[in-house]
Every structure is written in structure tokens, then in C-alpha cells.
Motif scaffolding. Structure first.
Motif, PDB file in Angstrom:
ATOM      1  N   ALA A 189      16.858   3.210   3.424  1.00  0.00           N
ATOM      2  CA  ALA A 189      17.002   4.468   4.164  1.00  0.00           C
ATOM      3  C   ALA A 189      18.121   5.317   3.573  1.00  0.00           C
ATOM      4  N   GLY A 190      19.249   4.665   3.273  1.00  0.00           N
ATOM      5  CA  GLY A 190      20.373   5.384   2.671  1.00  0.00           C
ATOM      6  C   GLY A 190      20.031   5.959   1.302  1.00  0.00           C
ATOM      7  N   LEU A 191      19.286   5.189   0.505  1.00  0.00           N
ATOM      8  CA  LEU A 191      18.896   5.656  -0.827  1.00  0.00           C
ATOM      9  C   LEU A 191      17.940   6.848  -0.744  1.00  0.00           C
ATOM     10  N   ILE A 192      17.009   6.808   0.194  1.00  0.00           N
ATOM     11  CA  ILE A 192      16.061   7.916   0.342  1.00  0.00           C
ATOM     12  C   ILE A 192      16.782   9.194   0.759  1.00  0.00           C
ATOM     13  N   ILE A 193      17.627   9.085   1.781  1.00  0.00           N
ATOM     14  CA  ILE A 193      18.361  10.271   2.261  1.00  0.00           C
ATOM     15  C   ILE A 193      19.310  10.782   1.177  1.00  0.00           C
TER      16      ILE A 193
ATOM     17  N   ALA B 234       0.833  -1.207   0.000  1.00  0.00           N
ATOM     18  CA  ALA B 234       0.000   0.000   0.000  1.00  0.00           C
ATOM     19  C   ALA B 234       0.867   1.256   0.000  1.00  0.00           C
ATOM     20  N   THR B 235       1.922   1.265   0.819  1.00  0.00           N
ATOM     21  CA  THR B 235       2.838   2.406   0.873  1.00  0.00           C
ATOM     22  C   THR B 235       3.530   2.605  -0.464  1.00  0.00           C
ATOM     23  N   LEU B 236       4.000   1.507  -1.044  1.00  0.00           N
ATOM     24  CA  LEU B 236       4.703   1.585  -2.328  1.00  0.00           C
ATOM     25  C   LEU B 236       3.788   2.145  -3.415  1.00  0.00           C
ATOM     26  N   LEU B 237       2.537   1.678  -3.455  1.00  0.00           N
ATOM     27  CA  LEU B 237       1.590   2.168  -4.461  1.00  0.00           C
ATOM     28  C   LEU B 237       1.250   3.637  -4.218  1.00  0.00           C
ATOM     29  N   CYS B 238       1.041   3.993  -2.948  1.00  0.00           N
ATOM     30  CA  CYS B 238       0.695   5.370  -2.608  1.00  0.00           C
ATOM     31  C   CYS B 238       1.788   6.341  -3.033  1.00  0.00           C
ATOM     32  N   TYR B 239       3.043   5.931  -2.851  1.00  0.00           N
ATOM     33  CA  TYR B 239       4.147   6.838  -3.155  1.00  0.00           C
ATOM     34  C   TYR B 239       4.540   6.837  -4.625  1.00  0.00           C
ATOM     35  N   CYS B 240       3.639   6.295  -5.453  1.00  0.00           N
ATOM     36  CA  CYS B 240       3.701   6.608  -6.886  1.00  0.00           C
ATOM     37  C   CYS B 240       3.082   7.980  -7.130  1.00  0.00           C
TER      38      CYS B 240
ATOM     39  N   ALA C 279      14.881   8.946  -8.696  1.00  0.00           N
ATOM     40  CA  ALA C 279      14.969   7.504  -8.954  1.00  0.00           C
ATOM     41  C   ALA C 279      15.536   6.776  -7.741  1.00  0.00           C
ATOM     42  N   ALA C 280      16.570   7.372  -7.107  1.00  0.00           N
ATOM     43  CA  ALA C 280      17.172   6.763  -5.915  1.00  0.00           C
ATOM     44  C   ALA C 280      16.168   6.691  -4.768  1.00  0.00           C
ATOM     45  N   VAL C 281      15.390   7.758  -4.610  1.00  0.00           N
ATOM     46  CA  VAL C 281      14.386   7.800  -3.544  1.00  0.00           C
ATOM     47  C   VAL C 281      13.310   6.741  -3.777  1.00  0.00           C
ATOM     48  N   MET C 282      12.854   6.607  -5.023  1.00  0.00           N
ATOM     49  CA  MET C 282      11.839   5.604  -5.345  1.00  0.00           C
ATOM     50  C   MET C 282      12.351   4.188  -5.068  1.00  0.00           C
ATOM     51  N   LEU C 283      13.614   3.929  -5.442  1.00  0.00           N
ATOM     52  CA  LEU C 283      14.217   2.624  -5.170  1.00  0.00           C
ATOM     53  C   LEU C 283      14.311   2.391  -3.664  1.00  0.00           C
ATOM     54  N   GLY C 284      14.621   3.462  -2.923  1.00  0.00           N
ATOM     55  CA  GLY C 284      14.699   3.363  -1.469  1.00  0.00           C
ATOM     56  C   GLY C 284      13.363   3.000  -0.851  1.00  0.00           C
ATOM     57  N   VAL C 285      12.274   3.598  -1.361  1.00  0.00           N
ATOM     58  CA  VAL C 285      10.932   3.269  -0.857  1.00  0.00           C
ATOM     59  C   VAL C 285      10.604   1.809  -1.144  1.00  0.00           C
TER      60      VAL C 285
ATOM     61  N   LEU D  24      10.428  11.190   2.811  1.00  0.00           N
ATOM     62  CA  LEU D  24      11.014  10.980   4.135  1.00  0.00           C
ATOM     63  C   LEU D  24       9.999  10.372   5.102  1.00  0.00           C
ATOM     64  N   GLU D  25       8.710  10.492   4.764  1.00  0.00           N
ATOM     65  CA  GLU D  25       7.664   9.965   5.653  1.00  0.00           C
ATOM     66  C   GLU D  25       7.771   8.451   5.865  1.00  0.00           C
ATOM     67  N   PRO D  26       7.818   7.623   4.799  1.00  0.00           N
ATOM     68  CA  PRO D  26       7.972   6.179   5.051  1.00  0.00           C
ATOM     69  C   PRO D  26       9.295   5.832   5.703  1.00  0.00           C
ATOM     70  N   LEU D  27      10.327   6.645   5.447  1.00  0.00           N
ATOM     71  CA  LEU D  27      11.622   6.415   6.101  1.00  0.00           C
ATOM     72  C   LEU D  27      11.485   6.557   7.608  1.00  0.00           C
ATOM     73  N   PHE D  28      10.862   7.646   8.060  1.00  0.00           N
ATOM     74  CA  PHE D  28      10.703   7.861   9.497  1.00  0.00           C
ATOM     75  C   PHE D  28       9.734   6.862  10.111  1.00  0.00           C
ATOM     76  N   ALA D  29       8.757   6.399   9.332  1.00  0.00           N
ATOM     77  CA  ALA D  29       7.843   5.366   9.836  1.00  0.00           C
ATOM     78  C   ALA D  29       8.610   4.110  10.223  1.00  0.00           C
ATOM     79  N   VAL D  30       9.552   3.716   9.351  1.00  0.00           N
ATOM     80  CA  VAL D  30      10.363   2.519   9.630  1.00  0.00           C
ATOM     81  C   VAL D  30      11.322   2.774  10.794  1.00  0.00           C
ATOM     82  N   LEU D  31      11.946   3.955  10.814  1.00  0.00           N
ATOM     83  CA  LEU D  31      12.896   4.272  11.897  1.00  0.00           C
ATOM     84  C   LEU D  31      12.190   4.324  13.246  1.00  0.00           C
ATOM     85  N   PHE D  32      11.019   4.959  13.306  1.00  0.00           N
ATOM     86  CA  PHE D  32      10.286   5.047  14.570  1.00  0.00           C
ATOM     87  C   PHE D  32       9.747   3.679  14.999  1.00  0.00           C
ATOM     88  N   SER D  33       9.419   2.837  14.015  1.00  0.00           N
ATOM     89  CA  SER D  33       8.999   1.471  14.355  1.00  0.00           C
ATOM     90  C   SER D  33      10.132   0.734  15.052  1.00  0.00           C
TER      91      SER D  33
END
Length: 253
Positions: free
Chosen positions: A231-235, A57-63, A89-95, A206-215
Motif C-alpha cells: 500500500a505504501g509503495l503504491i501511494i 489474476a490481479t497481478l497479471l491484469c495490472y501488467c 516501478a514502485a507501484v508495480m512492486l506494491g501491486v 489505486l484500484e487493487p489498493l482500495f480493494a485490499v483496504l475495503f476488504s
């Protein structure tokens, strides 16, 4: 959305701010559409969470940000540069790495809901961006108010307004409504008019990144090596997209 809009209204009147939407009626129409679409976006997203799991769901939403970036040269006349494309492209791969979709359920309706959450995300951002002269508290108050209307109509048709709430749920609901929705949306929509839409889209990842980090930090859910890579790819992708021109200027200097 109700709690968030009420908080914004209270702060708005305590600060004795004045309404500006009457001077920008066309922009107010865009803001109204953005708010209604935001409510619909959240409904599609949570339906997708329930049917196909949070990863897919997250992956589809962040299209959704992809749609915004693709349309930005046409709608907002923003130029797509090579560093922006590489960073995006790097951010999308990171997600993709961080979402962990291996256990996803292949529910057709859930998949369609995820796609529609992406489309409505794009509509929300584009229409809000067009309401550039209605900003700050006023923007957020109306945005959340119209989102509340959309969700209310859906709930009324689906189940009525009978929503059981346990005593232990009150504080989390207040936190979600006042802090994460009210204050969070205030920060988000107040700055949207001051930033390029491509920047808004990229930083949104950065939202899904922080979701995973806070989890990992708060719920003791360990991060997998693939998620660390994501995480590295998104940042890194966000930094390439947003800081490359600064680096080039310093190099030339």
C-alpha cells in the motif's frame, strides 16, 4: 454493463445533451472498439480469477498499464521521464506485495487468461484515449453499451440468457451496475481524455489498493505486513510519478 449503460442513457437524455459521435466517425470507431475490448477484458479477468485465484489474476491484469506506458511514447508522443519510471516501478512492486499470490493455482488456461486481460486492458485504454472528442456521458454510455454487446454474445454462445438470480442478489447487482459500473466508469472515462495516458495508467493502480483496504474495513479481512508495504509503495510511487514536477518547480522558486 447493461444497467450502467442504461443509467448513462437516462441521465444523458434528462440533461438534454446532444450526440457528437456523428461529427467524429473515426473516433466513434475507436470508442466502439474500446467498448468491445472492455467487455472481452472483463471476461478474461474473471476467467483468470476463477482459474488461478484473485491474487495472481490481479497481478497479471495490472501488467496492462505497463503495456500502455511502454507504448505511450509511440502512440501518444508522451515523454517517459525518470520520476515517472521510478514511480511506476514502485507501484508495480506494491501491486506484487498487495496481491498475495502464494496460494495461486498454476492453471495454464488461467495464466493465459490473465495475460490476455492485461493486453485487452491496454487496448481498451488506448482506443478510448483516441476518442478524445467524444466525452462525458456520451462516451461512457457507448463504452458500456458495446461492452454489454461483447459479453452478451459470449454468454449466448456459452450458456444462453438463462441466468438465475436470487432475491438477495438483486440489490448487490443494482449497486454494481448503477453505482460501481455506471457512475464509476463515468468518472473514469470522462477524465481520460483530459489526462496523459501515463497518469491514467499509474492512478489505475489505486484500484487493487482500495480493494485490499475495503476488504479489511468492510469484510474484516486483516492486512498482512507485506500488504501494508505494498500500500505504501503504491501511494508513494503514484505521488512520485504525478507530483515530482510540482515539487521541482517549488524548489526552483
Amino acid at each position: 454493463t447493461l444497467l450502467g449503460s442504461l443509467l448513462m442513457a437516462v441521465i444523458f437524455f434528462l440533461r438534454r445533451e446532444k450526440f457528437t459521435f456523428l461529427q467524429h466517425k473515426k473516433q466513434f470507431l475507436f470508442l466502439m472498439l474500446s467498448g468491445l475490448i472492455m467487455g472481452i477484458h472483463w471476461m478474461f479477468l474473471y476467467e483468470a480469477y476463477d482459474r488461478v485465484g484473485p491474487g495472481l489474476a490481479t497481478l497479471l491484469c495490472y501488467c496492462g498499464p505497463v503495456i500502455v506506458v511502454v507504448l505511450s511514447p509511440l502512440v501518444f508522443k508522451e515523454k517517459l521521464t525518470l520520476p515517472k519510471l521510478i514511480g511506476f516501478a514502485a507501484v508495480m512492486l506494491g501491486v506484487f506485495c498487495i496481491s498475495g499470490i502464494s496460494g495461486a493455482k498454476m492453471d495454464p488456461l488461467g495464466f493465459i487468461s490473465g495475460i490476455l486481460s492485461a493486453v485487452t486492458y491496454a487496448g481498451m485504454v488506448i482506443f478510448n484515449k483516441k476518442a478524445k472528442d467524444i466525452g462525458g456521458l456520451e462516451n461512457t454510455m457507448f463504452q458500456l453499451g458495446f461492452a454489454f454487446m461483447a459479453v452478451s454474445v459470449f454468454l449466448l454462445i456459452r450458456q444462453g440468457f438463462s441466468i438465475p438470480v436470487k432475491g438477495s442478489d438483486v440489490l448487490p447487482i443494482l449497486g454494481l451496475g448503477l453505482v460501481h459500473t455506471g457512475f464509476g466508469c463515468w468518472l473514469y472515462f470522462s477524465t481520460m481524455s483530459k489526462l496523459p495516458v501515463q497518469t491514467v495508467s499509474i492512478l489505475g493502480y489505486l484500484e487493487p489498493l482500495f480493494a485490499v483496504l475495503f476488504s479489511a474495513l468492510l469484510l474484516s479481512r486483516p492486512m498482512l505486513p507485506l500488504q501494508w508495504l505494498g500500500a505504501g509503495l503504491i501511494i508513494g510511487g503514484a505521488m512520485i510519478a504525478e507530483c515530482w514536477h510540482i515539487f521541482c518547480k517549488k524548489t526552483k522558486t
